[in-house]
Enzyme design. Structure first.
Site, PDB file in Angstrom:
ATOM      1  N   ARG A 102      26.807  57.831  28.642  1.00  0.00           N
ATOM      2  CA  ARG A 102      27.414  57.129  29.777  1.00  0.00           C
ATOM      3  C   ARG A 102      27.849  55.724  29.414  1.00  0.00           C
ATOM      4  O   ARG A 102      28.923  55.271  29.845  1.00  0.00           O
ATOM      5  CB  ARG A 102      26.447  57.117  30.957  1.00  0.00           C
ATOM      6  CG  ARG A 102      26.969  56.395  32.209  1.00  0.00           C
ATOM      7  CD  ARG A 102      28.387  56.754  32.573  1.00  0.00           C
ATOM      8  NE  ARG A 102      28.622  58.186  32.671  1.00  0.00           N
ATOM      9  CZ  ARG A 102      29.821  58.741  32.678  1.00  0.00           C
ATOM     10  NH1 ARG A 102      30.908  57.993  32.523  1.00  0.00           N
ATOM     11  NH2 ARG A 102      29.964  60.047  32.772  1.00  0.00           N
ATOM     12  N   LYS A 137      39.368  36.193  35.110  1.00  0.00           N
ATOM     13  CA  LYS A 137      39.156  37.117  36.237  1.00  0.00           C
ATOM     14  C   LYS A 137      38.655  38.454  35.689  1.00  0.00           C
ATOM     15  O   LYS A 137      39.361  39.457  35.663  1.00  0.00           O
ATOM     16  CB  LYS A 137      40.445  37.277  37.041  1.00  0.00           C
ATOM     17  CG  LYS A 137      40.902  35.983  37.693  1.00  0.00           C
ATOM     18  CD  LYS A 137      42.224  36.150  38.425  1.00  0.00           C
ATOM     19  CE  LYS A 137      42.686  34.825  39.035  1.00  0.00           C
ATOM     20  NZ  LYS A 137      43.995  34.942  39.709  1.00  0.00           N
ATOM     21  N   LYS A 169      42.652  22.461  37.132  1.00  0.00           N
ATOM     22  CA  LYS A 169      43.401  23.197  38.140  1.00  0.00           C
ATOM     23  C   LYS A 169      43.539  22.356  39.400  1.00  0.00           C
ATOM     24  O   LYS A 169      43.094  21.205  39.465  1.00  0.00           O
ATOM     25  CB  LYS A 169      42.720  24.531  38.408  1.00  0.00           C
ATOM     26  CG  LYS A 169      42.553  25.386  37.147  1.00  0.00           C
ATOM     27  CD  LYS A 169      42.171  26.803  37.454  1.00  0.00           C
ATOM     28  CE  LYS A 169      43.350  27.586  38.013  1.00  0.00           C
ATOM     29  NZ  LYS A 169      43.022  29.021  38.199  1.00  0.00           N
ATOM     30  N   GLU A 202      47.202  22.300  35.402  1.00  0.00           N
ATOM     31  CA  GLU A 202      47.986  23.125  36.319  1.00  0.00           C
ATOM     32  C   GLU A 202      48.919  22.247  37.153  1.00  0.00           C
ATOM     33  O   GLU A 202      48.520  21.193  37.646  1.00  0.00           O
ATOM     34  CB  GLU A 202      47.050  23.888  37.251  1.00  0.00           C
ATOM     35  CG  GLU A 202      47.754  24.741  38.290  1.00  0.00           C
ATOM     36  CD  GLU A 202      46.783  25.442  39.220  1.00  0.00           C
ATOM     37  OE1 GLU A 202      46.174  26.433  38.789  1.00  0.00           O
ATOM     38  OE2 GLU A 202      46.614  24.981  40.370  1.00  0.00           O
ATOM     39  N   ASP A 224      52.371  26.982  37.936  1.00  0.00           N
ATOM     40  CA  ASP A 224      51.664  27.923  38.805  1.00  0.00           C
ATOM     41  C   ASP A 224      52.477  28.293  40.033  1.00  0.00           C
ATOM     42  O   ASP A 224      52.891  27.417  40.816  1.00  0.00           O
ATOM     43  CB  ASP A 224      50.328  27.315  39.235  1.00  0.00           C
ATOM     44  CG  ASP A 224      49.465  28.304  39.985  1.00  0.00           C
ATOM     45  OD1 ASP A 224      49.240  29.411  39.462  1.00  0.00           O
ATOM     46  OD2 ASP A 224      49.018  27.985  41.100  1.00  0.00           O
TER      47      ASP A 224
END
Length: 285
Positions: A102, A137, A169, A202, A224
Site C-alpha cells: 500500500r 501547496k 508576499k 510579490e 501575481d
C-alpha cells in the site's frame, strides 16, 4: 541530477513515519494468513496512461520493509506508460511484499499523477523560454514525494520550504508597512543571521513593480494575478534586471499566453494540490 532534498536521511525518515502510520505493531492480515516462510512475487501493473514516477522510491520502500526483497525494474521514472504496462516485478517473502504494497502504491499513484500533469503543462510552454515551477501547496508530510514527482515530469522546484528562500508576499509587505520597508528589514535580518538567501518579492500591479525596482537588492519579482497585457508591460519595465515569475490562477488554457509574455518562470500550485492519481496495482503472479 537528483534534487538536493532527496538525502538518505530525508527518504528514510519519510518511509519510517509512513510505515509507522500504516503498519503500527504489525501487518496482522499478512502475519495471520500467510506462512512466514512463503516466497512469492508480484508485478506493478499500469492501469492508466501518463508519466511513470516513484519507481526509485518503491525500491527504497521495499528495501526498508525487507532488504531481501528483489526488484526487477522494466520501466524507469519518467517513462511514458500506457494501460497494461508492467513497471517492475518484486519477489521474496510474501508477507513483506504485502506489507510494503500500500505504501508503494500510494506514493507511485500520486507521484505519477503529478508527473503526468507536469509533463503536460511543460509541453504547452515548450519553446517559450519559460520554466514551470511548483509551489508550497503540497500535502503535509508528503512534500518530498510531490516535489520529486514535479522534477520527474519535467518541471522545476521552487523553494522547498520557508527556510531556503525569502518570499515577500502581499501579507508580508502589508504587515511590514510597504515594499521598501519589507526589503530593507529583510536585508537587516539576513545580515544579522549570516544567511545568504535569495529574495523574491510579490507584486500585484505596475506601481508595485516600480517600487521594487526603486528599492533593489532582490533576485526575483513575482507578477501575481496580472493580466497578460499588464504582465508584458511589467516584463518590459523590469528589462531583465531581475528574474520574473508569473503566478496566480494559471490554467492549461492560459499558460501558453502567460509564457509568451516573456517571464522566466511560471508557478502553478495545481501541479501538486489538484491532481488525480493514476491507477496502479501490485498483483501476485
Amino acid at each position: 541530477m537528483k534534487p538536493t532534498y532527496l538525502t538518505p536521511e530525508s527518504i528514510n525518515a519519510f518511509i519510517a513515519a509512513a510505515l509507522a502510520e500504516d503498519v503500527g505493531d504489525g501487518d496482522h492480515s499478512s502475519l495471520a494468513a500467510i506462512p512466514a516462510n512463503a516466497q512469492n512475487q508480484a508485478r506493478l501493473l499500469v492501469k492508466g496512461d501518463g508519466i511513470l514516477a516513484g519507481v526509485e522510491m518503491a525500491g527504497y520502500i521495499f528495501k526498508a520493509v525487507d532488504p531481501q526483497l528483489e526488484l526487477d525494474v522494466m520501466m524507469q521514472d519518467g517513462a511514458t506508460m500506457k494501460y497494461g504496462d508492467v513497471a517492475f516485478t518484486v519477489k521474496g517473502k510474501a508477507q513483506s511484499i504485502l506489507t510494503a504494497e500500500r505504501l508503494v502504491l500510494n506514493c507511485m499513484q500520486r507521484m505519477s499523477g503529478i508527473a503526468t500533469h507536469t509533463h503536460y503543462l511543460a509541453s504547452l510552454i515548450a519553446g517559450t523560454g519559460a520554466k514551470l515551477l511548483d509551489t508550497r501547496k503540497t500535502t503535509p508530510n508528503f512534500r518530498l514525494m510531490e516535489k520529486w514527482a514535479v522534477v520527474i515530469g519535467g518541471g522545476e522546484n521552487h523553494r522547498f520550504g520557508l527556510y531556503d528562500m525569502v518570499m515577500l508576499k502581499d501579507n508580508h509587505i502589508d504587515y511590514a508597512g510597504g515594499i521598501r520597508e519589507a526589503i530593507t528589514a529583510t536585508h537587516t535580518y539576513l545580515q544579522a543571521k549570516g544567511k545568504n538567501l535569495k529574495i523574491e518579492v510579490e507584486t500585484r500591479n505596475l506601481e508595485e513593480v516600480q517600487q521594487v525596482l526603486g528599492t533593489g537588492g532582490i533576485n526575483r519579482i513575482m507578477l501575481d494575478n496580472m493580466s497578460t497585457d499588464m504582465m508584458r508591460e511589467a516584463v518590459a519595465i523590469i528589462g531583465g534586471k531581475y528574474e520574473t515569475e508569473a503566478s496566480g490562477g494559471i490554467t492549461e488554457e492560459t499558460i501558453r499566453a502567460v509564457a509568451e509574455c516573456g517571464v522566466d518562470y511560471i508557478s502553478v500550485g495545481a501541479l501538486t494540490h489538484s491532481i488525480k492519481s493514476i491507477d496502479l496495482s501490485l498483483k501476485a503472479f
